[in-house]
Design an enzyme around this catalytic site. Structure first.
Site, PDB file in Angstrom:
ATOM      1  N   ARG A  11       0.810  -1.215   0.000  1.00 57.49           N
ATOM      2  CA  ARG A  11       0.000   0.000   0.000  1.00 57.49           C
ATOM      3  C   ARG A  11       0.848   1.273   0.000  1.00 57.49           C
ATOM      4  NH1 ARG A  11      -5.303  -0.909   1.493  1.00 57.49           N
ATOM      5  NH2 ARG A  11      -4.991  -3.125   1.764  1.00 57.49           N
ATOM      6  N   THR A  12       1.768   1.331   0.942  1.00 54.45           N
ATOM      7  CA  THR A  12       2.609   2.525   1.074  1.00 54.45           C
ATOM      8  C   THR A  12       3.486   2.690  -0.159  1.00 54.45           C
ATOM      9  OG1 THR A  12       2.619   2.231   3.458  1.00 54.45           O
ATOM     10  CG2 THR A  12       4.299   3.680   2.563  1.00 54.45           C
ATOM     11  N   LYS A  48      22.450 -10.455   0.992  1.00 54.37           N
ATOM     12  CA  LYS A  48      23.827 -10.950   0.998  1.00 54.37           C
ATOM     13  C   LYS A  48      24.635 -10.336   2.137  1.00 54.37           C
ATOM     14  CE  LYS A  48      23.547 -11.378  -4.042  1.00 54.37           C
ATOM     15  NZ  LYS A  48      23.105 -10.167  -4.775  1.00 54.37           N
ATOM     16  N   ARG A 101      11.497   2.131   3.583  1.00 60.06           N
ATOM     17  CA  ARG A 101      10.726   1.397   4.579  1.00 60.06           C
ATOM     18  C   ARG A 101      11.658   0.333   5.145  1.00 60.06           C
ATOM     19  NH1 ARG A 101       5.155   1.161   6.168  1.00 60.06           N
ATOM     20  NH2 ARG A 101       4.691  -0.924   6.866  1.00 60.06           N
ATOM     21  N   HIS A 152       6.249   6.943  11.084  1.00 63.32           N
ATOM     22  CA  HIS A 152       5.706   6.815   9.733  1.00 63.32           C
ATOM     23  C   HIS A 152       5.111   8.177   9.392  1.00 63.32           C
ATOM     24  CE1 HIS A 152       4.228   5.130   6.148  1.00 63.32           C
ATOM     25  NE2 HIS A 152       3.237   4.389   6.589  1.00 63.32           N
TER      26      HIS A 152
END
Ligand SMILES: [Zn+2]
Lengths: 153, 301
Positions: free
Chosen positions: B51-52, B80, B101, B129
């Site tokens: 969504r974001t 890695k 994020r 957020h």
């Protein structure tokens, strides 16, 4: 009275005496100041009686003089510590510890999900309450208090 | 605000918040522009949040910008074992702004410290957020015509819900009255109540929906999650208490709107969706305009 207590640890010619360390934090102070990694002559006494702290510890380091920023690092574990600067067996200066407004390194963030516990990052805290050790992590914003305080090193 | 990272909602003053919301209103009038032509925005999603991510990517695409990045760290060099420091320094070479994020708290702050280009935090674990908060505020402003002197009900998980904490902090600039509705175990933490006390703002606590909902301007719903309860019996007892139903909206104010950060599970009954007071899907659309405003402002466009 004070004099006789100090005699329990042998006198030094030049150097620094750190007094009024809470007995249970003696080794933390040694570790924070890196005294376990230097070659200077070092003596310490632990579990000495103190009116203020119950049991206290004292450290004497020959030929070692601390910068204020260095010594303030021990504020987290020994906020009442007092320093005597010794030259030729005489106290030439006394210093107290000041709690800094920001702590860089030294303490671990209590939050296991904090970036400082997951990547190679130096911790950074704002000191919200110096006397009671309340640190706000500048990364994850969580509070680390006295009960959760873990010293790095 | 130009070239400054947005890590936490507290990075913006009241004036700066209002500036973003003004700009969002401009983009709502004209969402398709070419101001990001030639710009490359990195979209680094170390954990999936479809969504974001889509909201940011839509915001950039509508302004003519290009997106590079990954939507899940599983497919990237992070898997890695590359450090965040190295990933950011590398990606900053290829982009003008980084949207990030990350599941680890404080990751965005660290990225902003090492990155030569500005970083926009699209969520760092349970911490911050800020773009969600700004889009919530844009939704409130748009539906109420003002941010001042509103009565906001925050419902559900008020202990762990980062969106409600950030919204509380940001709305505290605007003489808001708060009503907290939550189970005992998920009450608003003391530090936030103390924060409101120090500002002299009023707040009230309830353990279920009350008749006072008639005074609400905004009802902000969040999810009450089973895993937050130490005692599963406790969850079973309260799980239906914090579900909003259409019948409960009967005597509410005409300007009242129901918001939710989405995704919803069952805390808003579907029968609310057709009520004109249900605003959560428009709220998500407002996210695109708000993110356009944030990116354009930071890039100085
Ligand atoms: Zn932290």
């Amino acid at each position: 009275m004070e004099q006789s207590k100090e005699l329990k640890v042998s006198a030094i010619k030049d150097g620094t005496v750190i007094d009024h360390i809470p007995a249970n934090n003696l080794f933390r102070v040694i570790s924070i100041l890196g005294l376990d990694k230097i070659d200077n002559h070092l003596t310490f006494g632990n579990n000495l009686d103190s009116k203020k702290l119950g049991h206290k510890a004292i450290i004497k380091i020959s030929d070692k003089f601390f910068e204020d920023t260095e010594i303030n690092k021990i504020a987290l574990v020994a906020p009442q510590a007092k320093l005597n600067i010794i030259k030729d067996y005489k106290v030439i200066e006394k210093k107290v510890v000041n709690v800094p407004t920001e702590i860089i390194g030294i303490a671990k963030c209590v939050n296991p999900k904090c970036i400082t516990n997951n990547e190679n990052v130096t911790t950074k805290f704002k000191v919200l309450d110096g006397n009671d050790v309340t640190l706000k992590c500048l990364y994850c914003e969580k509070i680390t208090d006295k009960d959760n305080l873990v010293i790095i090193k | 605000m130009k070239n400054r990272s947005l890590v936490s909602i507290e990075d913006y003053t009241k004036d700066e918040i209002l500036q973003i919301l003004d700009r969002a209103a401009e983009f709502e009038k004209k969402p398709i522009q070419t101001i990001l032509n030639g710009y490359v925005i990195a979209s680094l999603f170390f954990e999936p949040s479809t969504r974001t991510r889509l909201s940011f990517e839509s915001a950039v695409n509508k302004l003519g910008g290009r997106i590079i990045g990954f939507s899940d760290s599983g497919s990237s060099s992070v898997k890695k074992g590359e450090s965040l420091n190295d990933t950011i320094l590398t990606v900053a070479n290829y982009s003008d702004l980084i949207v990030m994020r990350h599941p680890i708290e404080g990751a965005a702050k660290l990225a902003s410290e090492v990155s030569p280009v500005p970083v926009v935090n699209a969520g760092d674990g349970a911490n911050q957020h800020p773009t969600q908060t700004l889009l919530d505020m844009y939704s409130i402003l748009k539906t109420q015509g003002t941010l001042e002197n509103l009565n906001i009900f925050l419902v559900g998980d008020l202990k762990y819900g980062r969106t409600v904490h950030s919204l509380l902090m940001a709305m505290s600039h605007f003489n808001t009255t708060f009503n907290f509705i939550s189970p005992e175990e998920l009450k608003m933490p003391d530090e936030y109540k103390l924060y409101l006390d120090n500002l002299g703002l009023k707040y009230y606590e309830h353990t279920d929906f009350t008749k006072y909902i008639a005074e609400a301007d905004i009802v902000y719903m969040t999810r009450v999650q089973r895993e937050r309860f130490s005692d599963p019996m406790e969850y079973e007892k309260v799980k239906n208490v914090y579900v909003l139903r259409n019948s409960m909206l009967e005597n509410t104010k005409s300007n009242m709107k129901v918001l939710h950060p989405l995704p919803r599970v069952n805390e808003i009954h579907q029968d609310v969706d057709t009520n004109e007071k249900a605003y959560y899907f428009q709220q998500a659309l407002n996210g695109v305009y708000t993110r356009q405003a944030i990116i354009a402002t930071i890039l100085g466009l």
